[in-house]
Write a protein that holds these residues in place. Structure first.
Motif, PDB file in Angstrom:
ATOM      1  N   LYS A   1       0.832  -1.212   0.000  1.00 45.35           N
ATOM      2  CA  LYS A   1       0.000   0.000   0.000  1.00 45.35           C
ATOM      3  C   LYS A   1       0.868   1.265   0.000  1.00 45.35           C
ATOM      4  N   GLN A   2       1.977   1.196   0.717  1.00 44.20           N
ATOM      5  CA  GLN A   2       2.868   2.370   0.762  1.00 44.20           C
ATOM      6  C   GLN A   2       3.739   2.426  -0.494  1.00 44.20           C
ATOM      7  N   ARG A   3       4.177   1.270  -0.953  1.00 42.24           N
ATOM      8  CA  ARG A   3       5.178   1.240  -2.015  1.00 42.24           C
ATOM      9  C   ARG A   3       4.575   1.411  -3.421  1.00 42.24           C
ATOM     10  N   VAL A   4       3.264   1.411  -3.498  1.00 43.35           N
ATOM     11  CA  VAL A   4       2.619   1.526  -4.812  1.00 43.35           C
ATOM     12  C   VAL A   4       2.972   2.857  -5.494  1.00 43.35           C
ATOM     13  N   HIS A   5       3.378   3.858  -4.673  1.00 42.15           N
ATOM     14  CA  HIS A   5       3.727   5.166  -5.257  1.00 42.15           C
ATOM     15  C   HIS A   5       5.227   5.321  -5.495  1.00 42.15           C
ATOM     16  N   ASP A   6       5.998   4.266  -5.268  1.00 44.54           N
ATOM     17  CA  ASP A   6       7.449   4.333  -5.506  1.00 44.54           C
ATOM     18  C   ASP A   6       7.767   4.106  -6.981  1.00 44.54           C
ATOM     19  N   PHE A   7       8.988   4.532  -7.343  1.00 47.33           N
ATOM     20  CA  PHE A   7       9.446   4.373  -8.732  1.00 47.33           C
ATOM     21  C   PHE A   7      10.327   3.118  -8.848  1.00 47.33           C
ATOM     22  N   PRO A   8      10.497   2.574 -10.062  1.00 48.83           N
ATOM     23  CA  PRO A   8      11.250   1.324 -10.211  1.00 48.83           C
ATOM     24  C   PRO A   8      12.635   1.347  -9.558  1.00 48.83           C
ATOM     25  N   HIS A   9      13.357   2.487  -9.652  1.00 47.39           N
ATOM     26  CA  HIS A   9      14.729   2.484  -9.120  1.00 47.39           C
ATOM     27  C   HIS A   9      14.758   2.368  -7.595  1.00 47.39           C
ATOM     28  N   GLN A  10      13.609   2.539  -6.934  1.00 47.59           N
ATOM     29  CA  GLN A  10      13.583   2.437  -5.480  1.00 47.59           C
ATOM     30  C   GLN A  10      13.425   0.988  -5.004  1.00 47.59           C
ATOM     31  N   PHE A  11      13.353   0.048  -5.960  1.00 48.31           N
ATOM     32  CA  PHE A  11      13.201  -1.373  -5.611  1.00 48.31           C
ATOM     33  C   PHE A  11      14.481  -2.131  -5.942  1.00 48.31           C
ATOM     34  N   SER A  12      14.717  -3.226  -5.230  1.00 41.89           N
ATOM     35  CA  SER A  12      15.856  -4.114  -5.547  1.00 41.89           C
ATOM     36  C   SER A  12      15.547  -4.872  -6.844  1.00 41.89           C
ATOM     37  N   GLY A  13      16.568  -5.541  -7.405  1.00 39.85           N
ATOM     38  CA  GLY A  13      16.380  -6.312  -8.636  1.00 39.85           C
ATOM     39  C   GLY A  13      15.293  -7.371  -8.486  1.00 39.85           C
ATOM     40  N   GLY A  14      15.301  -8.068  -7.351  1.00 39.61           N
ATOM     41  CA  GLY A  14      14.315  -9.133  -7.123  1.00 39.61           C
ATOM     42  C   GLY A  14      12.898  -8.563  -7.029  1.00 39.61           C
ATOM     43  N   MET A  15      12.779  -7.408  -6.348  1.00 36.66           N
ATOM     44  CA  MET A  15      11.457  -6.783  -6.189  1.00 36.66           C
ATOM     45  C   MET A  15      10.957  -6.242  -7.532  1.00 36.66           C
ATOM     46  N   ARG A  16      11.884  -5.732  -8.344  1.00 35.54           N
ATOM     47  CA  ARG A  16      11.464  -5.247  -9.682  1.00 35.54           C
ATOM     48  C   ARG A  16      10.946  -6.418 -10.524  1.00 35.54           C
ATOM     49  N   GLN A  17      11.612  -7.567 -10.380  1.00 38.02           N
ATOM     50  CA  GLN A  17      11.140  -8.724 -11.151  1.00 38.02           C
ATOM     51  C   GLN A  17       9.751  -9.139 -10.657  1.00 38.02           C
ATOM     52  N   ARG A  18       9.499  -8.986  -9.350  1.00 35.59           N
ATOM     53  CA  ARG A  18       8.147  -9.283  -8.827  1.00 35.59           C
ATOM     54  C   ARG A  18       7.115  -8.321  -9.427  1.00 35.59           C
ATOM     55  N   ILE A  19       7.536  -7.069  -9.617  1.00 32.40           N
ATOM     56  CA  ILE A  19       6.609  -6.090 -10.225  1.00 32.40           C
ATOM     57  C   ILE A  19       6.296  -6.503 -11.669  1.00 32.40           C
ATOM     58  N   MET A  20       7.332  -6.953 -12.391  1.00 26.51           N
ATOM     59  CA  MET A  20       7.105  -7.434 -13.759  1.00 26.51           C
ATOM     60  C   MET A  20       6.139  -8.625 -13.764  1.00 26.51           C
ATOM     61  N   ILE A  21       6.320  -9.505 -12.777  1.00 24.07           N
ATOM     62  CA  ILE A  21       5.439 -10.678 -12.688  1.00 24.07           C
ATOM     63  C   ILE A  21       4.001 -10.216 -12.395  1.00 24.07           C
ATOM     64  N   ALA A  22       3.881  -9.222 -11.495  1.00 26.03           N
ATOM     65  CA  ALA A  22       2.542  -8.692 -11.173  1.00 26.03           C
ATOM     66  C   ALA A  22       1.870  -8.170 -12.439  1.00 26.03           C
ATOM     67  N   MET A  23       2.637  -7.437 -13.264  1.00 26.43           N
ATOM     68  CA  MET A  23       2.051  -6.889 -14.498  1.00 26.43           C
ATOM     69  C   MET A  23       1.638  -8.010 -15.452  1.00 26.43           C
ATOM     70  N   SER A  24       2.470  -9.052 -15.499  1.00 26.69           N
ATOM     71  CA  SER A  24       2.187 -10.110 -16.479  1.00 26.69           C
ATOM     72  C   SER A  24       0.980 -10.958 -16.077  1.00 26.69           C
ATOM     73  N   ILE A  25       0.704 -11.075 -14.782  1.00 26.95           N
ATOM     74  CA  ILE A  25      -0.440 -11.901 -14.368  1.00 26.95           C
ATOM     75  C   ILE A  25      -1.701 -11.068 -14.107  1.00 26.95           C
TER      76      ILE A  25
END
Ligand code: SF4
Length: 345
Positions: free
Chosen positions: A162-186
């Motif tokens: 809920k808090q991190r939904v307003h963060d930008f990609p560079h504020q996440f680690s590599g693993g967390m960014r890949q989770r965001i990609m997975i979220a978009m794909s599903i």
């Protein structure tokens, strides 16, 4: 003639006994200045709902080009598909109009790319980018799309979504960014998910977590999952079956436990022996000799013959067919029996 979009899309939820996806004798070539590159040469595989197929091979083996053909994202030209079919619930995607394919791409067949940082837009928040799937495809309001983004971030186990939904990609680690990609794909509940080297840039622990997440999501949704990788070590626990590719062809096809227990192709055997093992600590790691073939100048006969420890004279002149070993496995090696017999169980 290409058909129109609305009357030919495969029915959602499946059609009788058809596999969810079947690639049949697919050929893809690229016209380049240096000549014709035959990147995929007669590849066939099937995928059922709830099944995970790992497609394995070195770079240039044709595994990603096959996936791009399934997604319909090859640049045509220079790419060309002279032969083959890609059936999604019985409908040949190659015969559909671009309009129809757009309705399937991302919504019913989705893909995760290997480089999350370059796939995500640095100037938009991750919530906005995940929410875009709902705004564009389902006409949802910004507010509802953001709620959905938070739900998806929770689903892919991003802490404090809920808090991190307003963060930008560079504020996440590599693993967390890949989770965001997975979220978009599903986001749109695809029936098929293709993950192209989803863990390549990540460390071993995060790799395992991402694989576990993909397996969990698959169990929850019963989607078919195609995992493309060059690393046989990462798919052992998640794949049901493996297709090993070399020089644009499938050289071995088998259930995952058969591949690990008793490979039937020297290339697969070499890949297995190259996996680091804790019990062999201190010993030199095995590496397959030589380089992958040059697709502009393929070796004669079996494409693997310059690197193969099992090579015989006829391997240089005769292209091995994909020999059936049993109904579930096959090997494109004239000497698959010797390879099987020479493997310790
Ligand atoms: Fe090796 Fe010959 Fe088998 Fe090819 S056909 S993998 S060169 S033994």
């Amino acid at each position: 003639m290409k058909k129109t979009a609305t009357d030919v899309l495969p029915a959602e939820g499946g059609l009788g006994n058809d596999p969810l996806l079947s690639v049949e004798d697919l050929h893809v070539e690229f016209a380049t200045r240096a000549g014709l590159v035959k990147a995929v040469n007669g590849v066939s595989y099937t995928l059922s709902a709830g099944e995970t197929l790992a497609v394995l091979g070195e770079s240039g083996s044709g595994k990603s080009v096959t996936a791009q053909a399934i997604m319909g994202i090859l640049d045509m030209p220079p790419a060309r598909i002279p032969k083959g079919a890609i059936r999604f619930q019985g409908t040949d995607l190659l015969k559909l109009s671009e309009e129809a394919r757009t309705q399937i791409r991302g919504r019913r067949i989705a893909m995760i790319f290997q480089d999350a940082l370059s796939a995500l837009n640095p100037v938009f928040t991750v919530g906005w980018q995940i929410g875009e799937m709902f705004r564009v495809h389902q006409g949802m309001s910004k507010r509802d799309a953001e709620k959905k983004a938070v739900e998806l971030m929770d689903r892919v186990r991003i802490p404090a979504a809920k808090q991190r939904v307003h963060d930008f990609p560079h504020q996440f680690s590599g693993g967390m960014r890949q989770r965001i990609m997975i979220a978009m794909s599903i986001a749109l509940d695809p029936e098929v998910l293709i993950a192209d080297e989803p863990t390549t840039a990540l460390d071993v622990t995060v790799q395992a977590q991402i694989m576990e997440l993909l397996a969990e999501l698959q169990r929850e949704s019963n989607m078919g999952l195609i995992l493309i990788t060059h690393d046989l070590g990462v798919v052992a626990d998640v794949a049901d079956k493996i297709a090993v590719m070399y020089g644009g062809r499938i050289v071995e096809n088998a259930p995952v436990h058969d591949i690990y227990r008793r490979p039937a192709h020297p290339y697969t055997k070499g890949l297995l022996e190259s996996i680091p093992r804790v019990d062999l600590k201190g010993q030199d790691l095995y590496a397959i000799k030589g380089l992958p073939p040059n697709l502009l100048d393929m070796p004669t006969g079996c494409a693997f013959h310059p690197r193969c420890p099992y090579r015989q004279d006829n391997c240089v002149t005769s292209v091995p067919e994909l020999y059936e070993i049993d109904p579930n496995r096959s090997s494109a090696c004239h000497y698959w029996r010797e390879v099987l017999d020479g493997t310790d169980e």
